[in-house]
Design a protein around this motif. Sequence first.
Motif, PDB file in Angstrom:
ATOM      1  N   VAL B  26       8.312  14.326  71.521  1.00 54.03           N
ATOM      2  CA  VAL B  26       6.863  14.910  70.375  1.00 54.03           C
ATOM      3  C   VAL B  26       7.698  16.449  71.115  1.00 54.03           C
ATOM      4  O   VAL B  26       7.297  17.235  71.647  1.00 54.03           O
ATOM      5  N   TYR B  38      -2.423  20.246  72.959  1.00 52.77           N
ATOM      6  CA  TYR B  38      -3.026  18.593  72.578  1.00 52.77           C
ATOM      7  C   TYR B  38      -2.179  17.768  73.007  1.00 52.77           C
ATOM      8  O   TYR B  38      -2.422  16.263  73.095  1.00 52.77           O
ATOM      9  N   GLN B  41      -3.345  15.248  76.272  1.00 53.18           N
ATOM     10  CA  GLN B  41      -3.738  14.547  75.505  1.00 53.18           C
ATOM     11  C   GLN B  41      -3.462  13.005  74.233  1.00 53.18           C
ATOM     12  O   GLN B  41      -3.643  12.044  74.755  1.00 53.18           O
ATOM     13  N   LEU B  42      -2.587  14.025  73.432  1.00 61.46           N
ATOM     14  CA  LEU B  42      -1.931  13.199  72.716  1.00 61.46           C
ATOM     15  C   LEU B  42      -1.115  11.838  73.336  1.00 61.46           C
ATOM     16  O   LEU B  42      -0.670  11.436  72.831  1.00 61.46           O
ATOM     17  N   GLU B  45      -2.814   8.853  74.457  1.00 66.05           N
ATOM     18  CA  GLU B  45      -3.486   8.469  73.112  1.00 66.05           C
ATOM     19  C   GLU B  45      -2.192   7.150  72.496  1.00 66.05           C
ATOM     20  O   GLU B  45      -1.818   5.973  72.378  1.00 66.05           O
ATOM     21  N   LEU B  46      -0.272   8.279  72.717  1.00 65.52           N
ATOM     22  CA  LEU B  46       0.149   7.699  72.186  1.00 65.52           C
ATOM     23  C   LEU B  46       0.872   5.938  73.045  1.00 65.52           C
ATOM     24  O   LEU B  46       1.551   5.262  72.273  1.00 65.52           O
ATOM     25  N   VAL B  49      -1.070   3.689  71.925  1.00 65.48           N
ATOM     26  CA  VAL B  49      -0.619   2.716  71.224  1.00 65.48           C
ATOM     27  C   VAL B  49       0.820   1.845  71.386  1.00 65.48           C
ATOM     28  O   VAL B  49       0.360   0.468  70.737  1.00 65.48           O
ATOM     29  N   THR B  73       7.364  20.592  74.511  1.00 61.74           N
ATOM     30  CA  THR B  73       8.067  19.038  73.915  1.00 61.74           C
ATOM     31  C   THR B  73       7.599  18.217  74.785  1.00 61.74           C
ATOM     32  O   THR B  73       7.720  18.173  76.590  1.00 61.74           O
TER      33      THR B  73
END
Lengths: 88, 88
Positions: B26, B38, B41-42, B45-46, B49, B73
């Motif tokens: 990312v 963010y 935190q992202l 969540e990734l 998933v 990054t």
Amino acid sequence: MSLLDYFRISKVGTASLAKERLQILVAHERTSKHQPSYLPQLQKELLEVIQKYVKVSQDAISVTFEQDEHQETLELNIVLPDNQAKNT
Amino acid sequence: MSLLDYFRISKVGTASLAKERLQILVAHERTSKHQPSYLPQLQKELLEVIQKYVKVSQDAISVTFEQDEHQETLELNIVLPDNQAKNT
């Protein structure tokens, strides 16, 4: 060259546009082709997660999916709205 | 060179190990530093998933997070279990 180096290089070319961007890449190296790909479904879920953090319209998202014998790659390029940086 | 080309090149070096791998990157290009990140935190969540699709233990996941003036990054490297390909 590491993948992080790649991002540093690519950054130089786009910095002058002064757009906020979010780029997500998923690469799945596979040893066997005899399994269904879950990347298309994973893509939907990744976008759902991202939309919790940034408000983007569907037309700001471009998706590339490639597949060969050994690897699948999914690339999501998202141009964030100009006011994103100011409002959050 | 496109990002997909990068993956094609990196693939050659690791294919001989015959491990299933999932790599997620990312990159967030930012026009302003005056906003909280963010990505940490992202990242959580990734991973949540991804764990819906592949069963991986925490020690199979390596995370790199880098930040400079213009870009953040996040790189997740996941070595998938050997039997993943056979059982799914």
